[in-house]
Write a protein that holds these residues in place. Structure first.
Motif: not given
Length: 319
Positions: A49-55, A113-116, A124-126, A131-133
């Motif tokens: 939720p902090e970064s908005g990373l989703s899947a 992942y978040r995009r440029a 994006a790599y982070d 996500a793998l973590g």
């Protein structure tokens, strides 16, 4: 008054001097759902939720359950789009992964992942590493996502992606080799038409000055902090001192005969073999096709053949 264009990368995107980003393709979306054709079920989840990373998660249609569900291989997928366009919700990716999940009977985590340029690399790599973590949290069956707890065998994890997503998959595998995420047994990676480059031309690249300049410009745009340009190890695996530590034992690389990135895929196979890495790498070239053709023409003979060989690569680990 219309804002002036600062960067123009047709057919992908146009960026204006006032900061506005106009994505010219890859903007269509479809919802997660139960796919009637394949029986594959999907849903969107938030990882952070902090970064908005989703899947977007996918599970295949499974026989009526009695007792403990059968554990399936897990594929973590990274979409392409030059780090600028496309998403997990794009129809092409959603349809492709529905088909792959059905054919291979695997669980898929497709990472949003978040995009440029809003979030330039290495974001994006982070995100993909995070996500793998997050996937690794499910190793004991006590993670936050029930689908992974019930159905995913984290001793049989694969990474895959196309174009920029293949670049990400490779780099996440390198990082896993160096840092190792607890609970993740990384079996292999599948790189489809990988987005790699370098200052020194390989193969036919020496005759394509315009293409070379364009790729260099895109990389500088999406990764403005890179001091080595396209020889950044993230973009040129041949310059990566960590390549021999790639964190899996099997690699499958797809290239397409008419794709300007073709020679980079072959070169990747060569440098990986010479690096001292002890695994097996296979490079397969599809004749008469161009970049990510399988997404645009999923029912053509070459796309069907690709699907069969990808499924075989995923199945081989079960033997």
């Amino acid at each position: 008054m219309e804002s002036e264009i600062a960067y123009d990368f047709p057919p992908m995107a146009r960026i204006y001097k006032d900061g506005r980003v106009e994505r010219l393709m890859g903007t269509a979306t479809v919802p997660a759902s139960l796919d009637e054709k394949t029986g594959v079920n999907s849903k969107d989840i938030v990882i952070s939720p902090e970064s908005g990373l989703s899947a977007r998660l996918y599970i295949p249609k499974l026989p009526g359950s009695t007792g403990v569900p059968r554990k399936l291989s897990l594929l973590v997928y990274f979409h392409g789009g030059g780090f600028i366009i496309e998403s997990t919700q794009s129809p092409a990716y959603h349809n492709y992964l529905n088909a792959l999940v059905s054919e291979a009977e695997v669980v898929v985590v497709s990472v949003e992942y978040r995009r440029a340029p809003e979030r330039p690399l290495p974001v994006a790599y982070d995100d993909c590493w995070a996500a793998l973590g997050w996937v690794g949290f499910h190793a004991n069956g006590q993670g936050p996502e029930e689908w992974l707890n019930l159905f995913a065998d984290l001793d049989r994890v694969f990474l895959s992606g196309d174009s920029a997503g293949a670049n990400i998959a490779h780099n996440i595998a390198v990082r896993h080799g160096a840092e190792k995420i607890d609970g993740i047994g990384l079996s292999g990676i599948i790189l489809v038409h990988p987005f790699f480059w370098g200052t020194e031309p390989v193969g036919s690249e020496s005759s394509e000055a315009e293409v070379r300049d364009r790729v260099a410009a895109i990389w500088k745009f999406v990764s403005p902090g890179s001091v080595d340009g396209v020889d950044d190890p993230l973009m040129n695996p041949g310059k990566d001192p960590k390549l021999s530590g790639l964190g899996c034992s099997r690699v499958l690389v797809w290239v397409a005969e008419q794709d300007f990135l073709k020679d980079r895929g072959w070169y990747y196979g060569e440098v990986l073999r010479k690096s001292g890495w002890g695994g097996e790498v296979e490079v397969v070239e599809t004749k008469g096709e161009n970049h990510v053709f399988h997404l645009f023409y999923p029912t053509c003979d070459n796309a069907v053949d690709m699907m069969k060989r990808v499924v075989a690569f995923l199945d081989e680990d079960k033997k």
